[in-house]
Motif scaffolding. Structure first.
Motif: not given
Length: 106
Positions: A54-81
């Motif tokens: 069970d995933q939060e967003n099962p329709d979301e595309a894999p991270i490597f197919t999304q723009p680099l900005k999305v991955a950078a934002e996720r990394y930033e949020e994780a690093h803040v945590g």
């Protein structure tokens, strides 16, 4: 040696063989129960692994197919945590030292 000593020795040997056999049988049953319990736990985990996750967003595309900005934002949020958790741990550590210092000196 008299014959009755040989008889006692033979009876003692037979008794020890029977007791040893009973001991081996009991330990084998105990080991079998542990092995079956472990097998059941492994089986449960393997069946859970084969079920879909069970995933939060099962329709979301894999991270490597999304723009680099999305991955950078996720990394930033994780690093803040991570930083917040480290600061909270440091604060707890400082508070514990204060309690210990005041408990010993005060």
């Amino acid at each position: 040696m008299p014959w009755w000593i040989w008889l006692l020795l033979a009876l003692f040997m037979i008794a020890m063989l029977v007791i040893g056999g009973i001991y081996v049988f009991r330990r084998a049953l105990a080991a079998l129960s542990v092995i079956s319990e472990t097998g059941a736990r492994i089986g449960d985990r393997l069946t859970r692994m084969s079920e879909p996750v069970d995933q939060e967003n099962p329709d979301e595309a894999p991270i490597f197919t999304q723009p680099l900005k999305v991955a950078a934002e996720r990394y930033e949020e994780a690093h803040v945590g991570v930083i917040l958790r480290k600061e909270a741990r440091r604060d707890r550590h400082v508070q514990a030292w204060r309690r210990w210092r005041h408990g010993i000196l005060g």
